[in-house]
Design an enzyme around this catalytic site. Structure first.
Site, PDB file in Angstrom:
ATOM      1  N   ASP A  13      11.154  17.686   2.931  1.00 49.60           N
ATOM      2  CA  ASP A  13      11.212  16.652   1.882  1.00 49.60           C
ATOM      3  C   ASP A  13       9.828  16.160   1.466  1.00 49.60           C
ATOM      4  OD1 ASP A  13      14.020  16.770   2.233  1.00 49.60           O
ATOM      5  OD2 ASP A  13      13.821  15.422   3.950  1.00 49.60           O
ATOM      6  N   HIS A  41      15.776  20.897  -3.182  1.00 51.24           N
ATOM      7  CA  HIS A  41      14.614  20.554  -3.990  1.00 51.24           C
ATOM      8  C   HIS A  41      15.077  19.771  -5.202  1.00 51.24           C
ATOM      9  CE1 HIS A  41      12.089  24.164  -2.444  1.00 51.24           C
ATOM     10  NE2 HIS A  41      11.924  23.091  -1.718  1.00 51.24           N
TER      11      HIS A  41
HETATM   12  P1  IMP Z   1      20.174  22.309   9.925  1.00 48.72           P
HETATM   13  O1  IMP Z   1      19.030  22.989   9.250  1.00 48.72           O
HETATM   14  O2  IMP Z   1      21.276  21.926   8.970  1.00 48.72           O
HETATM   15  O3  IMP Z   1      20.693  23.060  11.114  1.00 48.72           O
HETATM   16  O4  IMP Z   1      19.636  20.910  10.508  1.00 48.72           O
HETATM   17  C1  IMP Z   1      18.706  20.857  11.569  1.00 48.72           C
HETATM   18  C2  IMP Z   1      17.702  19.734  11.366  1.00 48.72           C
HETATM   19  O5  IMP Z   1      16.851  20.059  10.287  1.00 48.72           O
HETATM   20  C3  IMP Z   1      18.311  18.375  11.010  1.00 48.72           C
HETATM   21  O6  IMP Z   1      17.520  17.361  11.587  1.00 48.72           O
HETATM   22  C4  IMP Z   1      18.207  18.325   9.503  1.00 48.72           C
HETATM   23  O7  IMP Z   1      18.189  16.989   9.001  1.00 48.72           O
HETATM   24  C5  IMP Z   1      16.874  19.003   9.317  1.00 48.72           C
HETATM   25  N1  IMP Z   1      16.717  19.632   8.006  1.00 48.72           N
HETATM   26  C6  IMP Z   1      17.163  20.828   7.606  1.00 48.72           C
HETATM   27  N2  IMP Z   1      16.767  21.090   6.361  1.00 48.72           N
HETATM   28  C7  IMP Z   1      16.032  20.054   5.965  1.00 48.72           C
HETATM   29  C8  IMP Z   1      15.304  19.766   4.755  1.00 48.72           C
HETATM   30  O8  IMP Z   1      15.232  20.553   3.814  1.00 48.72           O
HETATM   31  N3  IMP Z   1      14.667  18.561   4.736  1.00 48.72           N
HETATM   32  C9  IMP Z   1      14.679  17.699   5.785  1.00 48.72           C
HETATM   33  N4  IMP Z   1      15.323  17.939   6.922  1.00 48.72           N
HETATM   34  C10 IMP Z   1      15.996  19.107   7.006  1.00 48.72           C
END
Ligand code: IMP
Length: 433
Positions: A13, A41
């Protein structure tokens, strides 16, 4: 012409979408190399807001766009994204989807959700988009790949084999509903028909583009501290988010990359669980969230907000070998009279370190040591050049440069596409750094 990797330098982010969108206008090919619909995005063009999940931001500039082998693709969600953009007048013809990318299937979503529920207080706080289970099946060599969508018979067979095991798992381990074969096979075939024209040998395509001297951007999803190997495990995503992931995720050698642009917010946010040394306590956290619009693109969750952490940022610069940095959302800090910036961590032993702790227990207990810089307390959205910024804002940027030993070549001063100031040489020069 250089090949440039753009990497999130924090916990995701950072505003990469906007930077990629900007640089895409000076590029020929834009590639995603990791992650899937967990990435989000938000890009503002004029009065229009676009939210992208799978698609590289270059799709808005009509560039060749690649979703590489290192990505995972949720076919339903990708079809929706394509339909949505086409309905708004964009062509999606120049999208190229790697046949080696893995497919997020409904059981992956079900397992991600059930597993988070079961973990309770120990949950990771995933986006619940099935990312972890899809990458797990890939490593376990049980995954379904995009190229399986090319043949309806093979696709159905693979779904059948997978369901025989996944339904047992869903019902017996998680007490969740099983996935129904016929309905899923029919839906998958519909998605397959929509996606088939995009499937291509994307490693070859990118290699040819580089040989032809084209400008190629590699757009990293998420952020460095979410990297599966080097991030704040287990509170990470399941793919490589560092710059090195671009070469394996696309299928080109590391010697083909010329520059790496890190993207960091002028402060810090984190979504989901896990330690966060500079998380702000008190009402300033809410102020930063409101001013920065810090709510998740994918999940709408409130992001946790903190002050800039240069220990984490130096670590990110090390892991990805930044050649330049884009510092985004500097305008959000205009509201504050004093700006704490974390320059070291104090560890439980009392020792202070400027290096990111190698062990989880040190990081969990790390206390931030701040230097407090003066704020500028005036709007900066009208600045047209870096030299137009108030002294204190320029000092803030210079402080980051000094600590990272990396030049800050782009500074974000507002949400719109044009609110990015560039150091001498203009935006395109950031590609050459
Ligand atoms: P997952 O990628 O859905 O398995 O989530 C694993 C961790 O990565 C969690 O803490 C999510 O909030 C974080 N996360 C995954 N993608 C993003 C992103 O694009 N921005 C911020 N956090 C992310």
């Amino acid at each position: 012409m250089p090949a440039t990797v753009i990497v999130g330098a924090q916990w995701g982010d950072e505003g990469k979408g906007k930077i990629v969108d900007l640089l895409a206008q000076h590029s020929d090919v834009v590639c995603r190399y990791n992650g899937g619909p967990n990435a989000g995005h938000t890009i503002l063009v004029g009065d229009e807001t676009y939210k992208l999940r799978h698609l590289p931001a270059g799709i808005l500039s009509g560039k060749d766009c690649v979703i590489g082998a290192g990505c995972v693709v949720d076919p339903g969600s990708l079809c929706e994204e394509l339909d949505g953009l086409e309905a708004r007048g964009f062509s999606t013809e120049r999208l190229h989807l790697s046949g080696n990318a893995h497919v997020v299937m409904p059981w992956h979503l079900a397992i991600d959700q059930a597993s988070e529920r079961r973990l309770g207080k120990l949950r990771i706080g995933t986006t619940r988009r099935g990312i972890g289970p899809t990458y797990a099946d890939k490593s376990y060599r049980l995954g379904i790949r995009v190229q399986d969508l090319l043949d309806p018979k093979i696709l159905r067979q693979k779904i059948e084999v997978a369901l025989a095991e996944k339904n047992l798992w869903l019902e017996r381990v998680y007490g969740a509903d099983p996935v129904e074969l016929e309905e899923l096979a029919a839906r998958s075939e519909e998605h397959a028909q929509r996606l088939r024209p995009y499937i291509a040998d994307t490693s070859l395509l990118v290699d040819r583009a580089l040989r032809d001297g084209k400008q190629v951007l590699f757009e990293g999803a998420h952020g460095t501290l979410l990297d599966i190997d080097h991030g704040t495990y287990p509170f990470v995503t399941s793919s490589p988010t560092v710059a090195g992931g671009a070469t394996t995720g696309i299928g080109i050698g590391p010697t083909r990359i010329d520059s790496v642009l890190g993207v960091a917010k002028a402060y810090l946010t984190r979504v989901g669980e896990g330690p966060f040394p500079t998380e702000i306590e008190g009402p300033d956290q809410e102020r930063v969230r409101e001013l920065g619009g810090e709510y998740g693109t994918v999940t709408g969750r409130e992001r946790r907000c903190g002050w800039l952490d240069l220990v984490g940022l130096r670590y990110a610069a090390r892991l990805s070998g930044f050649t330049a940095l884009a510092l985004t959302k500097l305008d959000v800090l205009s509201a504050f009279a004093e700006l704490p910036v974390c320059v070291r961590y104090r560890l439980p032993s009392g020792e202070e370190t400027a290096d990111f702790p190698a062990h989880q227990s040190d990081f969990h207990a790390a206390e931030p040591v701040y230097e407090v810089l003066p704020g500028w307390e005036e709007p900066i959205g009208e600045a047209e050049e870096l030299s137009d910024l108030p002294d204190a804002a320029r000092r803030y940027v210079a402080f980051v440069e000094e600590h990272l030993e990396v030049p800050v070549t782009l500074v974000g001063t507002g949400a719109e596409r044009e609110r990015v100031l560039s150091s001498s040489g203009g935006v395109a020069a950031s590609l050459a750094h």
